[in-house]
Design a protein around this motif. Structure first.
Motif, PDB file in Angstrom:
ATOM      1  N   ASN A  45      40.953  42.641  43.871  1.00  6.94           N
ATOM      2  CA  ASN A  45      40.664  41.367  43.201  1.00  6.94           C
ATOM      3  C   ASN A  45      41.752  40.352  43.560  1.00  6.94           C
ATOM      4  O   ASN A  45      42.826  40.359  42.962  1.00  6.94           O
ATOM      5  CB  ASN A  45      40.637  41.620  41.681  1.00  6.94           C
ATOM      6  CG  ASN A  45      40.548  40.331  40.880  1.00  6.94           C
ATOM      7  OD1 ASN A  45      40.094  39.303  41.401  1.00  6.94           O
ATOM      8  ND2 ASN A  45      40.980  40.381  39.637  1.00  6.94           N
ATOM      9  N   PRO A  46      41.450  39.471  44.526  1.00  9.75           N
ATOM     10  CA  PRO A  46      42.490  38.571  45.052  1.00  9.75           C
ATOM     11  C   PRO A  46      43.169  37.671  44.007  1.00  9.75           C
ATOM     12  O   PRO A  46      44.303  37.257  44.213  1.00  9.75           O
ATOM     13  CB  PRO A  46      41.730  37.719  46.073  1.00  9.75           C
ATOM     14  CG  PRO A  46      40.514  38.488  46.422  1.00  9.75           C
ATOM     15  CD  PRO A  46      40.169  39.318  45.227  1.00  9.75           C
ATOM     16  N   THR A  47      42.494  37.353  42.890  1.00  9.62           N
ATOM     17  CA  THR A  47      43.156  36.484  41.912  1.00  9.62           C
ATOM     18  C   THR A  47      44.103  37.284  41.012  1.00  9.62           C
ATOM     19  O   THR A  47      44.945  36.702  40.342  1.00  9.62           O
ATOM     20  CB  THR A  47      42.145  35.767  40.984  1.00  9.62           C
ATOM     21  OG1 THR A  47      41.535  36.733  40.132  1.00  9.62           O
ATOM     22  CG2 THR A  47      41.088  35.017  41.774  1.00  9.62           C
ATOM     23  N   GLY A  48      43.949  38.600  40.970  1.00 11.98           N
ATOM     24  CA  GLY A  48      44.804  39.427  40.111  1.00 11.98           C
ATOM     25  C   GLY A  48      44.499  39.274  38.634  1.00 11.98           C
ATOM     26  O   GLY A  48      45.239  39.747  37.782  1.00 11.98           O
ATOM     27  N   ASP A  49      43.388  38.600  38.330  1.00 13.03           N
ATOM     28  CA  ASP A  49      43.035  38.298  36.943  1.00 13.03           C
ATOM     29  C   ASP A  49      42.337  39.489  36.275  1.00 13.03           C
ATOM     30  O   ASP A  49      41.578  40.209  36.915  1.00 13.03           O
ATOM     31  CB  ASP A  49      42.076  37.093  36.966  1.00 13.03           C
ATOM     32  CG  ASP A  49      42.294  36.179  35.789  1.00 13.03           C
ATOM     33  OD1 ASP A  49      43.443  36.055  35.328  1.00 13.03           O
ATOM     34  OD2 ASP A  49      41.297  35.591  35.324  1.00 13.03           O
ATOM     35  N   VAL A  50      42.590  39.654  34.969  1.00 13.64           N
ATOM     36  CA  VAL A  50      41.851  40.639  34.176  1.00 13.64           C
ATOM     37  C   VAL A  50      41.109  39.897  33.069  1.00 13.64           C
ATOM     38  O   VAL A  50      41.527  38.790  32.714  1.00 13.64           O
ATOM     39  CB  VAL A  50      42.791  41.707  33.558  1.00 13.64           C
ATOM     40  CG1 VAL A  50      43.386  42.573  34.624  1.00 13.64           C
ATOM     41  CG2 VAL A  50      43.855  41.088  32.655  1.00 13.64           C
ATOM     42  N   PRO A  51      40.020  40.485  32.531  1.00 13.82           N
ATOM     43  CA  PRO A  51      39.402  41.755  32.893  1.00 13.82           C
ATOM     44  C   PRO A  51      38.660  41.689  34.231  1.00 13.82           C
ATOM     45  O   PRO A  51      38.187  40.632  34.633  1.00 13.82           O
ATOM     46  CB  PRO A  51      38.418  41.985  31.741  1.00 13.82           C
ATOM     47  CG  PRO A  51      38.024  40.612  31.303  1.00 13.82           C
ATOM     48  CD  PRO A  51      39.290  39.806  31.441  1.00 13.82           C
ATOM     49  N   TYR A  52      38.559  42.874  34.851  1.00 12.97           N
ATOM     50  CA  TYR A  52      37.859  42.991  36.132  1.00 12.97           C
ATOM     51  C   TYR A  52      37.135  44.326  36.119  1.00 12.97           C
ATOM     52  O   TYR A  52      37.752  45.362  35.874  1.00 12.97           O
ATOM     53  CB  TYR A  52      38.875  42.913  37.271  1.00 12.97           C
ATOM     54  CG  TYR A  52      38.249  42.714  38.629  1.00 12.97           C
ATOM     55  CD1 TYR A  52      37.886  41.441  39.062  1.00 12.97           C
ATOM     56  CD2 TYR A  52      38.010  43.791  39.488  1.00 12.97           C
ATOM     57  CE1 TYR A  52      37.315  41.241  40.314  1.00 12.97           C
ATOM     58  CE2 TYR A  52      37.432  43.600  40.728  1.00 12.97           C
ATOM     59  CZ  TYR A  52      37.093  42.319  41.132  1.00 12.97           C
ATOM     60  OH  TYR A  52      36.518  42.116  42.370  1.00 12.97           O
ATOM     61  N   LEU A  53      35.836  44.282  36.353  1.00 13.27           N
ATOM     62  CA  LEU A  53      35.016  45.488  36.218  1.00 13.27           C
ATOM     63  C   LEU A  53      34.467  45.909  37.575  1.00 13.27           C
ATOM     64  O   LEU A  53      33.940  45.084  38.317  1.00 13.27           O
ATOM     65  CB  LEU A  53      33.845  45.189  35.264  1.00 13.27           C
ATOM     66  CG  LEU A  53      32.923  46.340  34.881  1.00 13.27           C
ATOM     67  CD1 LEU A  53      33.636  47.347  33.982  1.00 13.27           C
ATOM     68  CD2 LEU A  53      31.671  45.804  34.160  1.00 13.27           C
TER      69      LEU A  53
END
Lengths: 222, 222
Positions: A45-53
């Motif tokens: 996930n290039p943005t490094g943002d959470v949540p990520y499913l």
């Protein structure tokens, strides 16, 4: 297997964890510090943002709003976004209320300043922002009081993502003992009902290194 | 007739205005200052929040996320939320990115501090917040550059609510000349393409009393 990348004090991650648990969907939970930028996670996930499913199908879904809409569509059992157009509109209105307004009025000013700012910016808290956040949270507790005075749950007579979202946000503030529950008994009654749901258990077990939660945090009868 | 209650410098209202115009749906636009609390509006919508949509069917929908999902479902022509599960997830991820992250990183720190704070709080701007907002907007322009380097529009090869949402937010900052377009030519090219769409025209005609927009604001060839 379904994998959710999340951060324990991220309210958006908490909302998704509650939804997955309410729908009885198994998942592997992976903790990512959103300011951490681990290479292995950034590769996914290039943005490094959470949540990520990451779904068993291979689909990748980032962001809590995309995730809840995706899960509601692909796993329609135990609907959490309302059953009619009007119910869904009210659930989404309240989700947005907490995700945007509460987050900006309270979370950013209180939890971010007191806990997370040192990790993100290596700077100390802004006391003006904290004062404003403490004032703002009361407006939101009043709003929950107003709603629960008229309805069984926030969006109507049914438990929904409106409740999960509001509780997800409030629970992060409760972790640092910044919710003046004693002044808002109706809001507290509503929160006690959510806190005792099985879906909430994992959230109550969250522990952040160097930040012990308030003593009442995991107590169902606080 | 459909009625939209909105505020010209509210990015969430702007997103809904763009969506209605892209879908060629007629509506009466009523301006409400969200801090104003006019009794007539509070009788319709107790929170006084905008955007707020009253449909010809009699349905009332509050909040931009509820409104865009409602309109996409009831008026499916000219889809703006993607056509497949994966496209929709990416559109919603980017909507949330701008609605929550950009709003909190930039709008609240720059536009709110410089323009709206005096109305809401009768206090002057916080220069630290403004400094932070000016720094943060560059991160978002870099992200738009990164995306448009890989795709024709933000969420893929199709114009969507991801573009409308990002442009809605950026346009409020552009109104007060706080977007350093010259440093981000690819982001500017993308914005020029959106600015010249017929749906954007009403936004370019917005004028707030006592705040003249930047001279290039309504210029399609700025």
């Amino acid at each position: 297997m379904r994998t959710l990348y999340h951060y324990p004090l991220c309210p958006f991650s908490r909302k998704v964890r509650l939804m997955l648990a309410e729908k009885l969907l198994d998942f592997t939970a992976m903790i990512e510090e959103p300011w951490g930028g681990h290479k292995a996670f950034l590769d996914i996930n290039p943005t490094g943002d959470v949540p990520y499913l990451v779904e068993p199908s291979g689909d990748h879904i980032g962001g809590s709003i995309a995730i809840v809409e995706y899960l509601e569509e692909t796993c329609p059992d135990t609907p959490l976004l309302g059953k009619t157009l009007q119910e869904s509109a009210e659930v989404r209105r309240l989700m947005e209320w907490f995700d945007i307004r509460f987050y900006s009025d309270v979370y950013q000013k209180l939890l971010y300043e007191k806990v997370l700012k040192r990790f993100w910016e290596a700077r100390g808290p802004d006391s003006n922002a904290i004062r404003q956040g403490k004032k703002n949270i009361e407006t939101h507790l009043l709003y929950i009081t107003w709603l629960t005075d008229r309805r069984n749950w926030l969006a109507g007579d049914f438990f929904s993502l409106a409740d999960a979202t509001a509780a997800a946000h409030l629970s992060t503030l409760d972790y640092i003992s910044e919710v003046p529950w004693e002044k808002y008994p109706e809001a507290k009654d509503w929160y006690v009902r959510i806190k005792s749901r099985p879906s909430f258990r994992a959230l109550l077990n969250d522990r952040i290194a160097a930040f012990t939660p308030a003593s009442h945090y995991a107590n169902l009868d606080f």
